[in-house]
Design an enzyme around this catalytic site. Sequence first.
Site, PDB file in Angstrom:
ATOM      1  N   HIS A  16       0.866  -1.190   0.000  1.00 14.33           N
ATOM      2  CA  HIS A  16       0.000   0.000   0.000  1.00 14.33           C
ATOM      3  C   HIS A  16       0.895   1.231   0.000  1.00 14.33           C
ATOM      4  O   HIS A  16       1.287   1.731   1.055  1.00 14.33           O
ATOM      5  CB  HIS A  16      -0.912  -0.042   1.242  1.00 14.33           C
ATOM      6  CG  HIS A  16      -1.942   1.049   1.281  1.00 14.33           C
ATOM      7  ND1 HIS A  16      -3.151   0.905   1.945  1.00 14.33           N
ATOM      8  CD2 HIS A  16      -1.960   2.304   0.754  1.00 14.33           C
ATOM      9  CE1 HIS A  16      -3.844   2.027   1.831  1.00 14.33           C
ATOM     10  NE2 HIS A  16      -3.130   2.888   1.111  1.00 14.33           N
ATOM     11  N   HIS A  18       1.289   4.820  -2.424  1.00 15.41           N
ATOM     12  CA  HIS A  18       0.943   5.666  -3.580  1.00 15.41           C
ATOM     13  C   HIS A  18       2.245   6.302  -4.043  1.00 15.41           C
ATOM     14  O   HIS A  18       2.860   7.054  -3.278  1.00 15.41           O
ATOM     15  CB  HIS A  18      -0.061   6.749  -3.174  1.00 15.41           C
ATOM     16  CG  HIS A  18      -1.316   6.185  -2.583  1.00 15.41           C
ATOM     17  ND1 HIS A  18      -2.466   6.003  -3.307  1.00 15.41           N
ATOM     18  CD2 HIS A  18      -1.586   5.716  -1.336  1.00 15.41           C
ATOM     19  CE1 HIS A  18      -3.399   5.474  -2.530  1.00 15.41           C
ATOM     20  NE2 HIS A  18      -2.894   5.287  -1.322  1.00 15.41           N
ATOM     21  N   HIS A 196      -9.487   0.964  -1.430  1.00 18.47           N
ATOM     22  CA  HIS A 196      -9.456   1.605  -0.117  1.00 18.47           C
ATOM     23  C   HIS A 196     -10.881   1.525   0.437  1.00 18.47           C
ATOM     24  O   HIS A 196     -11.832   1.917  -0.245  1.00 18.47           O
ATOM     25  CB  HIS A 196      -9.078   3.082  -0.247  1.00 18.47           C
ATOM     26  CG  HIS A 196      -7.627   3.344  -0.464  1.00 18.47           C
ATOM     27  ND1 HIS A 196      -6.905   2.751  -1.453  1.00 18.47           N
ATOM     28  CD2 HIS A 196      -6.752   4.153   0.215  1.00 18.47           C
ATOM     29  CE1 HIS A 196      -5.641   3.180  -1.388  1.00 18.47           C
ATOM     30  NE2 HIS A 196      -5.530   4.028  -0.385  1.00 18.47           N
ATOM     31  N   GLU A 199     -11.286   3.367   5.816  1.00 16.26           N
ATOM     32  CA  GLU A 199     -10.231   4.255   6.342  1.00 16.26           C
ATOM     33  C   GLU A 199     -10.961   5.337   7.147  1.00 16.26           C
ATOM     34  O   GLU A 199     -10.849   5.368   8.366  1.00 16.26           O
ATOM     35  CB  GLU A 199      -9.421   4.867   5.182  1.00 16.26           C
ATOM     36  CG  GLU A 199      -8.343   5.844   5.617  1.00 16.26           C
ATOM     37  CD  GLU A 199      -7.631   6.545   4.429  1.00 16.26           C
ATOM     38  OE1 GLU A 199      -8.155   6.501   3.307  1.00 16.26           O
ATOM     39  OE2 GLU A 199      -6.543   7.134   4.664  1.00 16.26           O
ATOM     40  N   ASP A 278       1.696   7.102   2.092  1.00 19.83           N
ATOM     41  CA  ASP A 278       2.267   8.289   1.438  1.00 19.83           C
ATOM     42  C   ASP A 278       3.429   8.780   2.303  1.00 19.83           C
ATOM     43  O   ASP A 278       3.305   9.798   3.005  1.00 19.83           O
ATOM     44  CB  ASP A 278       1.195   9.387   1.327  1.00 19.83           C
ATOM     45  CG  ASP A 278      -0.010   8.915   0.537  1.00 19.83           C
ATOM     46  OD1 ASP A 278       0.077   8.873  -0.696  1.00 19.83           O
ATOM     47  OD2 ASP A 278      -1.021   8.564   1.168  1.00 19.83           O
TER      48      ASP A 278
HETATM   49  N1  ADE Z   1      -4.500   8.730  -2.026  1.00 26.40           N
HETATM   50  C1  ADE Z   1      -3.274   8.796  -1.489  1.00 26.40           C
HETATM   51  N2  ADE Z   1      -3.298   8.402  -0.210  1.00 26.40           N
HETATM   52  C2  ADE Z   1      -4.578   8.076   0.083  1.00 26.40           C
HETATM   53  C3  ADE Z   1      -5.235   7.583   1.240  1.00 26.40           C
HETATM   54  N3  ADE Z   1      -4.595   7.368   2.388  1.00 26.40           N
HETATM   55  N4  ADE Z   1      -6.556   7.379   1.167  1.00 26.40           N
HETATM   56  C4  ADE Z   1      -7.214   7.601   0.030  1.00 26.40           C
HETATM   57  N5  ADE Z   1      -6.640   8.060  -1.076  1.00 26.40           N
HETATM   58  C5  ADE Z   1      -5.329   8.291  -1.062  1.00 26.40           C
HETATM   59 ZN    ZN Z   2      -3.706   4.724   0.481  1.00 27.21          ZN
END
Ligand code: ADE
Ligand code: ZN
Length: 333
Positions: A16, A18, A196, A199, A278
């Site tokens: 996971h 990005h 996703h 969250e 990220d």
């Molecule tokens: N895009 C990048 N990081 C993300 C995250 N944590 N949740 C949803 N979209 C994303």
């Molecule tokens: Zn993510």
Amino acid sequence: MNINELIKKIPKAELHLHIEGSFEPELMFEIAERNKVEIPYKSVEEVRQAYNFHNLQSFLDIYYAGASVLLKEEDFYDMTMAYLKRCQEDHVVHTEIFFDPQTHTDRGVSFEVAFEGIRKALKDGEKNFGITSEIIMCFLRHLSQEEAFKTLEMAKPFKDSIIGVGLDSSEVGHPPEKFKDVFTEATKQGYLTVAHAGEEGPAEYIWQALDLLKIERIDHGVRALEDDKLMDLIIKEQIPLTVCPLSNLKLCVVNDLKDHNLKTMLDKGVCVTINSDDPAYFGGYMNQNFVETAEALNLSGEDIVKLAKNSFEASFMEEGLKESWIKKCDQLL
Ligand code: ADE
Ligand code: ZN
């Protein structure tokens, strides 16, 4: 061996991540200058100071703005290569990265430019560092399903280099059911699917991702614990959760890492994994996520080994390779 040494030494897969979220401010400045693009910050320090988020959307606004300096193939190459160097330092031996085509195509950068830069870096990463990798293309859920279909069409020439499709961006108000048809079509075309879910959104969104999008893995999924029936299914079917502890902390999904439910889920037998999401924005790559979570939740050596083994188990790696990494993890206990 103490816990931090074990974390450093053990091989890990990242599931996971990005790639646009690995874009460090230093490189952002360098590329902005090279491309003669203005950014609304005077210094790297000022950029970092802006990384104070109170929810997912407050992060996404800055994340999309950051990506806007990426214009050329070499920009995508440099960003991806910088991430792979961090993988090597953290002994991440396999990575399945997310890429958001619409973040680039919607501002006039072609799918091909972005994709080729990323793909060439991953190829060099395998050749030079021995890091294996896959690419998962995500649809932005704040946009329409029609837009997602257009992206699926654009991906056609590159299909052999894309293992799956995912769903990211603003979760609440954009339930998985909105993308049912495009996920059905992607599956028909041979893509694996992830999304996703859970969250910021409710457990109901995880049900939809499983029942309607037929996903193989849940990205985040930390709100699954609110629904006993869902937990039973996730445990019985061993549906993996790609959890991102420092992301959850930075985006205020949890107020304190000590309150994170990762250890509870691990103890219940959920196939949870640790990931960085990220890392340029959330204060840590893979090992930092492991170290801070281990300290906050008092994880044992057995927990660390289980998390690393889960990362391979939950990956889209070929079975023989999976088994050999899992064996290497066991030897460290
Ligand atoms: N895009 C990048 N990081 C993300 C995250 N944590 N949740 C949803 N979209 C994303
Ligand atoms: Zn993510």
